[in-house]
Motif scaffolding. Structure first.
Motif, mmCIF file in Angstrom:
data_model
loop_
_atom_site.group_PDB
_atom_site.id
_atom_site.type_symbol
_atom_site.label_atom_id
_atom_site.label_comp_id
_atom_site.label_asym_id
_atom_site.label_seq_id
_atom_site.Cartn_x
_atom_site.Cartn_y
_atom_site.Cartn_z
ATOM 1 N N ARG A 12 0.847 -1.225 0.000
ATOM 2 C CA ARG A 12 0.000 0.000 0.000
ATOM 3 C C ARG A 12 0.868 1.255 0.000
ATOM 4 N NH1 ARG A 12 -4.010 0.772 4.746
ATOM 5 N NH2 ARG A 12 -4.553 2.767 3.779
ATOM 6 N N LEU A 13 1.935 1.244 0.780
ATOM 7 C CA LEU A 13 2.828 2.418 0.838
ATOM 8 C C LEU A 13 3.481 2.657 -0.518
ATOM 9 C CD1 LEU A 13 4.465 1.818 4.334
ATOM 10 C CD2 LEU A 13 3.076 3.810 3.713
ATOM 11 N N ASN A 14 3.962 1.575 -1.132
ATOM 12 C CA ASN A 14 4.612 1.713 -2.444
ATOM 13 C C ASN A 14 3.614 2.202 -3.498
ATOM 14 O OD1 ASN A 14 7.638 0.580 -2.876
ATOM 15 N ND2 ASN A 14 6.722 -0.325 -1.054
ATOM 16 N N GLU A 15 2.396 1.680 -3.475
ATOM 17 C CA GLU A 15 1.378 2.128 -4.436
ATOM 18 C C GLU A 15 1.029 3.596 -4.209
ATOM 19 O OE1 GLU A 15 -0.587 -2.297 -5.061
ATOM 20 O OE2 GLU A 15 -1.704 -0.804 -3.884
ATOM 21 N N ALA A 16 1.032 4.009 -2.936
ATOM 22 C CA ALA A 16 0.689 5.404 -2.609
ATOM 23 C C ALA A 16 1.746 6.373 -3.153
ATOM 24 C CB ALA A 16 0.531 5.574 -1.104
ATOM 25 N N VAL A 17 3.023 5.976 -3.152
ATOM 26 C CA VAL A 17 4.063 6.854 -3.725
ATOM 27 C C VAL A 17 3.841 6.995 -5.225
ATOM 28 C CG1 VAL A 17 6.540 7.341 -3.938
ATOM 29 C CG2 VAL A 17 5.748 5.848 -2.130
ATOM 30 N N VAL A 18 3.604 5.875 -5.901
ATOM 31 C CA VAL A 18 3.444 5.914 -7.358
ATOM 32 C C VAL A 18 2.201 6.737 -7.721
ATOM 33 C CG1 VAL A 18 3.052 4.510 -9.429
ATOM 34 C CG2 VAL A 18 4.662 3.730 -7.666
ATOM 35 N N GLU A 19 1.103 6.518 -6.995
ATOM 36 C CA GLU A 19 -0.141 7.224 -7.314
ATOM 37 C C GLU A 19 -0.039 8.726 -7.008
ATOM 38 O OE1 GLU A 19 -3.645 5.753 -5.275
ATOM 39 O OE2 GLU A 19 -4.724 7.617 -5.776
ATOM 40 N N ASN A 20 0.513 9.059 -5.853
ATOM 41 C CA ASN A 20 0.513 10.465 -5.396
ATOM 42 C C ASN A 20 1.812 11.202 -5.703
ATOM 43 O OD1 ASN A 20 -2.148 10.568 -3.891
ATOM 44 N ND2 ASN A 20 -1.170 8.751 -3.006
ATOM 45 N N VAL A 21 2.799 10.489 -6.246
ATOM 46 C CA VAL A 21 4.111 11.028 -6.632
ATOM 47 C C VAL A 21 4.985 11.369 -5.411
ATOM 48 C CG1 VAL A 21 5.357 12.788 -7.969
ATOM 49 C CG2 VAL A 21 3.200 11.866 -8.831
ATOM 50 N N ALA A 22 4.388 11.972 -4.375
ATOM 51 C CA ALA A 22 5.162 12.290 -3.160
ATOM 52 C C ALA A 22 4.371 11.833 -1.941
ATOM 53 C CB ALA A 22 5.413 13.793 -3.082
ATOM 54 N N LEU A 23 5.112 11.388 -0.935
ATOM 55 C CA LEU A 23 4.464 10.825 0.254
ATOM 56 C C LEU A 23 5.222 11.248 1.504
ATOM 57 C CD1 LEU A 23 2.129 8.671 0.651
ATOM 58 C CD2 LEU A 23 3.951 6.976 0.899
ATOM 59 N N VAL A 24 4.493 11.769 2.490
ATOM 60 C CA VAL A 24 5.142 12.079 3.768
ATOM 61 C C VAL A 24 4.607 11.128 4.837
ATOM 62 C CG1 VAL A 24 3.499 14.002 4.129
ATOM 63 C CG2 VAL A 24 5.516 13.826 5.574
ATOM 64 N N VAL A 25 5.530 10.469 5.539
ATOM 65 C CA VAL A 25 5.151 9.595 6.643
ATOM 66 C C VAL A 25 5.474 10.375 7.921
ATOM 67 C CG1 VAL A 25 5.383 7.301 7.662
ATOM 68 C CG2 VAL A 25 5.845 7.623 5.215
ATOM 69 N N ARG A 26 4.434 10.717 8.674
ATOM 70 C CA ARG A 26 4.595 11.578 9.849
ATOM 71 C C ARG A 26 5.043 10.809 11.092
ATOM 72 N NH1 ARG A 26 4.334 16.891 7.977
ATOM 73 N NH2 ARG A 26 2.365 17.283 6.920
ATOM 74 N N ASP A 27 5.608 11.564 12.009
ATOM 75 C CA ASP A 27 5.839 11.139 13.398
ATOM 76 C C ASP A 27 6.739 9.907 13.537
ATOM 77 O OD1 ASP A 27 4.050 13.213 14.207
ATOM 78 O OD2 ASP A 27 2.358 11.900 13.705
ATOM 79 N N GLN A 28 7.833 9.907 12.803
ATOM 80 C CA GLN A 28 8.811 8.827 12.943
ATOM 81 C C GLN A 28 9.918 9.284 13.897
ATOM 82 O OE1 GLN A 28 7.921 5.825 11.312
ATOM 83 N NE2 GLN A 28 6.162 7.206 11.183
ATOM 84 N N PRO A 59 7.323 2.546 -15.302
ATOM 85 C CA PRO A 59 6.942 1.148 -15.573
ATOM 86 C C PRO A 59 5.816 0.645 -14.665
ATOM 87 C CG PRO A 59 9.089 1.257 -14.478
ATOM 88 C CD PRO A 59 8.696 2.665 -14.790
ATOM 89 N N ASP A 60 5.582 1.332 -13.539
ATOM 90 C CA ASP A 60 4.531 0.863 -12.624
ATOM 91 C C ASP A 60 3.115 1.236 -13.054
ATOM 92 O OD1 ASP A 60 6.316 -0.451 -11.064
ATOM 93 O OD2 ASP A 60 6.512 1.158 -9.576
ATOM 94 N N ASN A 61 2.975 2.273 -13.884
ATOM 95 C CA ASN A 61 1.607 2.625 -14.306
ATOM 96 C C ASN A 61 1.522 3.076 -15.771
ATOM 97 O OD1 ASN A 61 2.732 5.136 -14.161
ATOM 98 N ND2 ASN A 61 1.489 5.871 -12.453
ATOM 99 N N GLY A 62 2.662 3.029 -16.478
ATOM 100 C CA GLY A 62 2.655 3.336 -17.919
ATOM 101 C C GLY A 62 2.537 4.818 -18.262
ATOM 102 N N THR A 63 2.575 5.699 -17.266
ATOM 103 C CA THR A 63 2.415 7.128 -17.556
ATOM 104 C C THR A 63 3.742 7.754 -17.970
ATOM 105 O OG1 THR A 63 2.772 7.664 -15.232
ATOM 106 C CG2 THR A 63 0.470 7.455 -15.969
#
Ligand SMILES: [Fe+2]
Length: 282
Positions: A31-47, A195-199
Motif C-alpha cells: 500500500r505504501l509503495n502504491e501510494a508513492v506511485v499514485e501520489n508522486v510524493a508521500l510524507v510519513v509523519r511522526d517517525q 513502468p509501474d503505471n505506464g504514464t
C-alpha cells in the motif's frame, strides 16, 4: 491504524498511524509503495529514527544505492547521505545543493526510482522541499510540443558545460571529479515512462545535461527552461513544509524536485537521504 490522506488533488499524500521501526506486513508495504506511485510524493509523519532505522524504513521501498560523492556519506552508514545547508565543497565554498528543479543521479544508467529524506535539524521556518508532478506537467503540454520532445534524449555528465559557463551554479568538487574521471555521458529519455503505471513524465537534471542529442548545450538548456516554465504549474507542485519526525519521499520517474533556500543561513537544515535503486529509464 495506518491512514493515507491526499494533500492536494494532483500531488502529495500523508501517512499517519504507523511506526516504521516496527515490522511492516507485506500488504502494508505494498500500500505504501502504491501510494508513492499514485501520489508522486508521500510524507510519513511522526517517525523517530536513528540513521540505521531510517535506512531500514527506506528499504521498505526498495534496495538502497550509493551516492556519487562517497566522501559525503554518513560515516559507518554509507547508504545514508547527509544533506546539509552548511555543506561546503573542498575549496571552502558554500553550495546550495538542489536549488533548481532536477532529478537525482541522472548520470547513472540505473538512476534512483525514489529519493527518501528524513529531517534531522530544521530552520525555524522555510527550507521546504518542493516536488513537481511532471506526469501532470507533461500531460498538460500542447500536443505539438509533446510530439517534438517525445523520443529526445539527454546526454548526462556531472556538470554540463553550459551550466559551468554560468559560474555561479556549480560545485567545484563535482567539476574536479568530472575532469579526473571523464565519465562517458549517459543517455536518458527526456520523456520517461513509469513502468509501474505506464504514464509519461518529463525527466531531467538541467545541471547534469551536457546537451540534448542533436542540439547544442545552450540551445538544450533553453529548451529545458522552457519546459520547466510550461510544465511546473503551481497546481502540480507540493511544497513540503518540514516537521521533525517527517520521512518524505517521491517517485523520481514522475517528478522533479528542488530545495528552498529561503531561511537564515546561520540556521542549520540537515536532512538524511537514502536513494532507492531504479530500473533503466525508457
Ligand atoms: Fe536532489
Amino acid at each position: 491504524m495506518m491512514k493515507i490522506t491526499k494533500l492536494s488533488p494532483n500531488v502529495g499524500a500523508e501517512v499517519t498511524g504507523i511506526d516504521l521501526r516496527q515490522p511492516v506486513d507485506e500488504a502494508t508495504r505494498r500500500r505504501l509503495n502504491e501510494a508513492v506511485v499514485e501520489n508522486v510524493a508521500l510524507v510519513v509523519r511522526d517517525q523517530s529514527f536513528t540513521p540505521e532505522q531510517f535506512l531500514a524504513a527506506a528499504t521498505l521501498f526498495g534496495e538502497p544505492m550509493e551516492r556519487d560523492l562517497k566522501d559525503y556519506s554518513l560515516p559507518g552508514v554509507p547508504f545514508v547521505h547527509p544533506v546539509s545547508s552548511h555543506h561546503k565543497s573542498k575549496d571552502g565554498t558554500r553550495i546550495k545543493v538542489g536549488a533548481r528543479w532536477h532529478s537525482d543521479h541522472t548520470n547513472h544508467l540505473y538512476p534512483p526510482k525514489y529519493t527518501v529524506l528524513y529531517a534531522v535539524e530544521l530552520p525555524e521556518s522555510g527550507g521546504n522541499t518542493n516536488v513537481a508532478n511532471t506526469r501532470a506537467g507533461y500531460a498538460a503540454l500542447p500536443e505539438d510540443i509533446k510530439r517534438r520532445i517525445d523520443g529526445m534524449q539527454t546526454a548526462n555528465v556531472i556538470v554540463g558545460s553550459a551550466v559551468r559557463a554560468q559560474k555561479a551554479a556549480f560545485d567545484s568538487d563535482r567539476v574536479k571529479w568530472q575532469e579526473r574521471e571523464k565519465p562517458e555521458p549517459v543517455l536518458q529519455p527526456l520523456v520517461r515512462t513509469n513502468p509501474d503505471n505506464g504514464t509519461k513524465a518529463l525527466y531531467f537534471h538541467p545541471n547534469k545535461v551536457e546537451n540534448i542529442v542533436g542540439m547544442g548545450p545552450e540551445e538544450s538548456q533553453s529548451l529545458l527552461n522552457d519546459l520547466l516554465e510550461r510544465a511546473v504549474k503551481p497546481e502540480f507542485v507540493y511544497s513540503h513544509k518540514w516537521r521533525m519526525g517527517d520521512m518524505f519521499l517521491w517517485d523520481n520517474r514522475s517528478a522533479l524536485h528542488k530545495a528552498g533556500f529561503d531561511y537564515d543561513e546561520n540556521q542549520h537544515r540537515l536532512l538524511h537521504r537514502v536513494l532507492i535503486k531504479g530500473e533503466r529509464p525508457h
